[in-house]
Design an enzyme around this catalytic site. Structure first.
Site, PDB file in Angstrom:
ATOM      1  N   LYS A 176       0.307 -35.539  62.927  1.00  0.00           N
ATOM      2  CA  LYS A 176       0.134 -34.069  62.199  1.00  0.00           C
ATOM      3  C   LYS A 176      -1.412 -34.351  61.804  1.00  0.00           C
ATOM      4  O   LYS A 176      -1.529 -34.600  60.455  1.00  0.00           O
ATOM      5  CB  LYS A 176       0.918 -33.365  61.464  1.00  0.00           C
ATOM      6  CG  LYS A 176       1.091 -32.002  61.553  1.00  0.00           C
ATOM      7  CD  LYS A 176      -0.079 -31.177  61.123  1.00  0.00           C
ATOM      8  CE  LYS A 176      -0.235 -31.138  59.551  1.00  0.00           C
ATOM      9  NZ  LYS A 176      -1.500 -30.450  59.263  1.00  0.00           N
ATOM     10  N   GLU A 252       0.530 -42.685  50.651  1.00  0.00           N
ATOM     11  CA  GLU A 252      -0.972 -42.780  49.999  1.00  0.00           C
ATOM     12  C   GLU A 252      -1.227 -41.621  49.381  1.00  0.00           C
ATOM     13  O   GLU A 252      -1.559 -40.579  50.093  1.00  0.00           O
ATOM     14  CB  GLU A 252      -1.845 -43.568  51.137  1.00  0.00           C
ATOM     15  CG  GLU A 252      -1.651 -44.794  51.453  1.00  0.00           C
ATOM     16  CD  GLU A 252      -2.252 -45.499  52.410  1.00  0.00           C
ATOM     17  OE1 GLU A 252      -2.024 -46.322  53.210  1.00  0.00           O
ATOM     18  OE2 GLU A 252      -3.506 -44.964  52.759  1.00  0.00           O
ATOM     19  N   CYS A 286     -10.147 -41.068  48.425  1.00  0.00           N
ATOM     20  CA  CYS A 286      -9.015 -41.025  47.267  1.00  0.00           C
ATOM     21  C   CYS A 286      -9.336 -42.296  46.341  1.00  0.00           C
ATOM     22  O   CYS A 286      -8.905 -42.189  45.091  1.00  0.00           O
ATOM     23  CB  CYS A 286      -7.813 -41.298  47.946  1.00  0.00           C
ATOM     24  SG  CYS A 286      -7.829 -42.954  48.950  1.00  0.00           S
ATOM     25  N   GLU A 388      -7.218 -34.895  39.468  1.00  0.00           N
ATOM     26  CA  GLU A 388      -8.110 -35.028  40.568  1.00  0.00           C
ATOM     27  C   GLU A 388      -8.950 -33.965  40.876  1.00  0.00           C
ATOM     28  O   GLU A 388      -8.431 -32.831  41.470  1.00  0.00           O
ATOM     29  CB  GLU A 388      -7.203 -35.763  41.753  1.00  0.00           C
ATOM     30  CG  GLU A 388      -8.125 -36.277  42.893  1.00  0.00           C
ATOM     31  CD  GLU A 388      -7.133 -36.637  44.124  1.00  0.00           C
ATOM     32  OE1 GLU A 388      -6.371 -35.644  44.381  1.00  0.00           O
ATOM     33  OE2 GLU A 388      -7.467 -37.534  44.479  1.00  0.00           O
TER      34      GLU A 388
END
Ligand code: NAD
Ligand code: 6OD
Length: 484
Positions: A176, A252, A286, A388
């Site tokens: 996906k 992750e 990331c 973040e």
């Protein structure tokens, strides 16, 4: 208009329920994406199950390896198609996509094909109570159907980083891709057919997360394991779905990574390294650095030098010579990033450079552009330092001692990566042990050997992938005990 269809059992599946895929450079519509519903997810999972029991499951390891090498070679043969697709979806500068994203897309198949050819088998001989012997040996089997749920920041790289090892280990996948970046996952379907990977081994379903393809796929009982890259909050939702049937997950997730610069560092290398780690891919990595700590004797010089570099970044069309800085992925993400720019200002940050929206030439003004930004002067408690942002920005603060900077760097719910700049080997090794992260780079950033463990500590992930660690996730290890 390009149509991105689902790729199920080797066939292109339109659903008629479409959404727009936009180019973040100018917000133009690239194509229409066919959203998969529950019925298409069922078909994809069933196709993946059937391929396991049939043509794929019957191949020898060497035959699988040959096919995966074929996939890598075909990605390289169609390098320009993948490059164009990735650039259109993300707006990345050509140099970045051509040096990082697409080459890694191919390498992810070769590295794990090599790995599976070299898997050691464990065996133990034991004495039995009747003074005989027994032999134990390990057999690895594929887990089955793997759901691969992907983000938008490095679409081909991060998707193949999961699909490569999953297929090498003999599983089948239902991928996906992010709703923002459907193109390269779709193109990979063409590659699979061309190379002769059996139908149903690689499937792609398009759509969103909640109440859409992402949620339907991860909740599907026919999925045996889920590998996910994305936000920590999304990981929580997927983990709940995985609890039904106690399915294993590999996650992750997000990060709020520290860059730590000691006064004895190679100054120019540190400036260049932090500039890359904070601003490459417009800060949408990331592993990127959003918190920089610089030892006091070089603090001001470092802030000035980084600002000079950042001011030299050139936003523009990905194919224009001289473009070194792309847009964010979408208008929605831009609003999020700009909300932090606003928060920083409201909290009294010193805006060293950037802090707003760049003046773009005609034709690009509707794009998702923001200025690369450096702040100083915020308290460690600021949301700008704790949350973040996933944008081209960093806060720089001074520190005095090693002990102090370790406490600051570790004071976060995240634990993905850190980058440390020093010439002192003892400091380097102490930092490598003290920083509570999955990946610690010393005098480097995003330097990757795909045999090494990759993943995050704390809320930055669950599990490790890479080399034999991928093998642990994508296979079941059975012990066979034979009494002799
Ligand atoms: P996201 O979590 O919003 O979306 C990732 C994927 O999950 C998309 O395909 C999305 O459609 C799907 N999804 C969303 N909600 C879902 C649900 N409830 N059920 C199933 N699927 C769902 O992440 P993003 O915005 O695409 O990517 C940016 C984030 O990814 C950042 O937080 C970044 O740190 C993280 N990231 C982490 C790594 C890593 O290696 N640790 C790598 C890249 C990105
Ligand atoms: O290099 C990799 O394998 C990897 N997973 C990189 C992740 C980057 C995050 O944006």
């Amino acid at each position: 208009m390009t149509e991105f269809k689902n790729f199920i059992d080797g066939e292109w599946v339109a659903t008629g329920r479409t959404f727009e895929d936009r180019n973040p450079v100018d917000n133009s519509v690239i194509g229409l994406v066919h959203e998969a519903g529950q019925a298409e997810i069922d078909t994809a999972v069933r196709a993946a199950q059937a391929a396991l029991d049939g043509p794929w499951g019957n191949l020898t390891v060497q035959q699988r390896v040959d096919l995966l090498y074929g996939v890598a070679d075909e990605i390289n043969r169609r390098f320009d198609d993948f490059l164009a697709a990735e650039i259109a979806d993300t707006g990345k500068p050509h140099a970045l996509a051509s040096h990082v994203d697409i080459p890694r897309g191919a390498a992810n198949f070769k590295v794990f094909a090599d790995m599976i050819r070299n898997v050691p088998t464990e065996s133990f001989s034991m004495a039995t109570p009747d003074v005989g012997h027994a032999l134990n040996y390990g057999v690895r089997t594929p887990r089955g159907v793997i759901a691969v749920v992907c983000p938008w920041n490095l679409p081909l790289l991060l998707m193949t980083w999961k699909v490569g090892p999953a297929l090498a280990c003999g599983n089948t996948v239902v991928v996906k891709p992010s709703e923002e970046t459907p193109a390269t996952a779709t193109l990979l379907g063409e590659v699979m057919n061309k190379v002769g990977v059996p139908k149903g081994v690689y499937n792609v379903v398009h759509g969103f997360g909640p109440d859409s393809a992402g949620a339907f796929l991860t909740a599907h009982p026919g999925v045996n394991a889920i590998t996910f890259t994305g936000e920590t909050r999304t990981g929580e939702a997927i983990m709940k779905a995985a609890a039904n049937g106690v399915r294993p997950v590999s996650f992750e997730l997000g990060g709020k990574n520290a860059g730590i610069v000691f006064a004895d560092c190679d100054f120019d290398a540190a400036v260049a390294g932090i500039a890359r780690s904070a601003f490459e891919n417009t800060g949408q990595v990331c592993l990127g650095t959003e918190r920089v700590y610089v030892q006091r004797p070089i603090y001001e010089r470092f802030v000035d030098a980084l600002a000079v570099r950042v001011r030299s970044l050139r936003p523009g069309r990905p194919l224009d010579e001289g473009t070194t800085f792309g847009p964010l992925i979408s208008q929605e993400h831009r609003s999020k990033v700009l909300s932090y720019y606003e928060k920083a200002r409201a909290e009294g940050a010193v805006v060293v450079t950037g802090g707003g929206v760049p003046d773009m030439p005609a034709g690009l003004q509707a794009g998702a552009w923001v200025e690369p930004t450096i702040w100083t002067g915020l308290p460690e408690t600021s949301p700008v330092i704790r949350e973040e942002i996933f944008g081209p920005c960093c806060h720089i603060a001074p520190f005095d001692t090693e002990a102090e900077v370790v406490v600051k760097a570790n004071d976060t719910p995240y634990g993905l990566a850190a980058t440390v700049w020093t010439r002192d080997a003892a400091v380097a090794h102490r930092m490598g042990r003290a920083l509570d992260v999955g990946i610690c780079w010393i005098n480097a950033w995003f330097l990757r050997d795909l045999r090494t463990a990759f993943g995050g500590a704390k809320q930055s992930g669950i599990g490790r992938e890479g080399g034999v660690h991928s093998l642990e996730f994508y296979t079941e290890l059975r012990n066979v005990c034979v009494k002799l």
